[in-house]
Scaffold this motif. Sequence first.
Motif, PDB file in Angstrom:
ATOM      1  N   ARG A   3      68.478  72.936  67.327  1.00 27.03           N
ATOM      2  CA  ARG A   3      67.830  74.123  66.758  1.00 27.03           C
ATOM      3  C   ARG A   3      68.843  75.219  66.481  1.00 27.03           C
ATOM      4  NH1 ARG A   3      63.360  73.372  70.942  1.00 27.03           N
ATOM      5  NH2 ARG A   3      61.816  72.213  69.759  1.00 27.03           N
ATOM      6  N   HIS A   4      68.467  76.084  65.562  1.00 32.45           N
ATOM      7  CA  HIS A   4      69.280  77.254  65.234  1.00 32.45           C
ATOM      8  C   HIS A   4      69.423  78.126  66.482  1.00 32.45           C
ATOM      9  CE1 HIS A   4      70.363  81.080  63.373  1.00 32.45           C
ATOM     10  NE2 HIS A   4      70.792  80.360  62.349  1.00 32.45           N
ATOM     11  N   PRO A   5      70.581  78.773  66.662  1.00 32.98           N
ATOM     12  CA  PRO A   5      70.786  79.605  67.857  1.00 32.98           C
ATOM     13  C   PRO A   5      69.759  80.728  68.036  1.00 32.98           C
ATOM     14  CG  PRO A   5      72.838  79.367  66.620  1.00 32.98           C
ATOM     15  CD  PRO A   5      71.762  78.713  65.813  1.00 32.98           C
ATOM     16  N   PHE A   6      69.118  81.178  66.958  1.00 28.35           N
ATOM     17  CA  PHE A   6      68.174  82.289  67.076  1.00 28.35           C
ATOM     18  C   PHE A   6      66.711  81.851  67.053  1.00 28.35           C
ATOM     19  CE2 PHE A   6      71.860  84.679  65.111  1.00 28.35           C
ATOM     20  CZ  PHE A   6      72.271  85.204  66.325  1.00 28.35           C
ATOM     21  N   THR A   7      66.458  80.558  67.189  1.00 31.41           N
ATOM     22  CA  THR A   7      65.084  80.050  67.153  1.00 31.41           C
ATOM     23  C   THR A   7      64.205  80.731  68.197  1.00 31.41           C
ATOM     24  OG1 THR A   7      65.752  77.917  66.255  1.00 31.41           O
ATOM     25  CG2 THR A   7      63.644  77.985  67.431  1.00 31.41           C
ATOM     26  N   ALA A  19      54.111  77.310  70.412  1.00 28.98           N
ATOM     27  CA  ALA A  19      53.423  76.771  69.230  1.00 28.98           C
ATOM     28  C   ALA A  19      54.222  77.069  67.963  1.00 28.98           C
ATOM     29  CB  ALA A  19      52.016  77.348  69.122  1.00 28.98           C
ATOM     30  N   THR A  20      54.851  78.229  67.921  1.00 26.83           N
ATOM     31  CA  THR A  20      55.671  78.611  66.766  1.00 26.83           C
ATOM     32  C   THR A  20      56.845  77.654  66.605  1.00 26.83           C
ATOM     33  OG1 THR A  20      55.014  80.910  66.883  1.00 26.83           O
ATOM     34  CG2 THR A  20      57.134  80.458  65.840  1.00 26.83           C
ATOM     35  N   VAL A  21      57.555  77.377  67.686  1.00 26.70           N
ATOM     36  CA  VAL A  21      58.683  76.452  67.619  1.00 26.70           C
ATOM     37  C   VAL A  21      58.196  75.066  67.212  1.00 26.70           C
ATOM     38  CG1 VAL A  21      60.498  75.307  68.970  1.00 26.70           C
ATOM     39  CG2 VAL A  21      60.116  77.774  69.216  1.00 26.70           C
ATOM     40  N   PRO A 105      61.429  78.348  59.710  1.00 29.70           N
ATOM     41  CA  PRO A 105      62.329  78.224  60.860  1.00 29.70           C
ATOM     42  C   PRO A 105      63.695  78.805  60.501  1.00 29.70           C
ATOM     43  CG  PRO A 105      61.816  76.060  59.905  1.00 29.70           C
ATOM     44  CD  PRO A 105      61.037  77.069  59.146  1.00 29.70           C
ATOM     45  N   PRO A 106      64.362  79.415  61.460  1.00 27.94           N
ATOM     46  CA  PRO A 106      65.703  79.942  61.157  1.00 27.94           C
ATOM     47  C   PRO A 106      66.631  78.805  60.748  1.00 27.94           C
ATOM     48  CG  PRO A 106      65.273  79.987  63.512  1.00 27.94           C
ATOM     49  CD  PRO A 106      64.000  79.589  62.850  1.00 27.94           C
ATOM     50  N   GLU A 121      77.751  86.724  64.782  1.00 30.26           N
ATOM     51  CA  GLU A 121      77.017  86.631  66.038  1.00 30.26           C
ATOM     52  C   GLU A 121      76.478  85.226  66.271  1.00 30.26           C
ATOM     53  OE1 GLU A 121      74.107  89.722  66.540  1.00 30.26           O
ATOM     54  OE2 GLU A 121      75.366  91.138  65.474  1.00 30.26           O
ATOM     55  N   GLU A 122      76.380  84.868  67.531  1.00 25.87           N
ATOM     56  CA  GLU A 122      75.806  83.587  67.915  1.00 25.87           C
ATOM     57  C   GLU A 122      74.656  83.840  68.869  1.00 25.87           C
ATOM     58  OE1 GLU A 122      78.480  80.606  69.154  1.00 25.87           O
ATOM     59  OE2 GLU A 122      79.981  81.143  67.669  1.00 25.87           O
ATOM     60  N   GLY A 123      73.775  82.890  68.983  1.00 21.35           N
ATOM     61  CA  GLY A 123      72.624  83.035  69.862  1.00 21.35           C
ATOM     62  C   GLY A 123      73.037  83.082  71.322  1.00 21.35           C
TER      63      GLY A 123
END
Length: 156
Positions: A3-7, A19-21, A105-106, A121-123
Amino acid sequence: MNRHPFTHWLARAATDPHATVHLWDMGCTAPLLAGRRWDVVQVDFALATGAVRELRAEGHHVGPHLMSGTERAVWWPLPLGAGRGFAGREGVIVYPPGWALLSPPPGKYLRDRVWVFPEEEEGDGEGPRLTSPGTLRAALDAAGRALAPSTGNPAL
């Protein structure tokens, strides 16, 4: 799943982050709520792209924002309470708490929407640094002046 670091940072703005993820994992959009983690302002696409150019030219941080070329709009998450400082500005809509921003999704382009995140920036669980409301207002003002038709008399 990779997954993307900002998920998870984005998902926390939803009523049900899990539920969103799950929706994002299935390739669907999911609603993120204004006023839950941040305010949301929508900016006319031409004005927003001009503001991004201005922010970068001045060396200011450009935080995450959601873009749609078809809808000709950009949505900016801003710190809670900052949205009211944008009320009444031409080309800007301030959404009330509880308004749902349909989000892909990001890291994915979906339904002509895509998140743009700061490259540096990173998550880290805390999420990316948001755009400063003051510098965004100044950049929108500069972009608005650049887009305004000239009022001077043409040379004869």
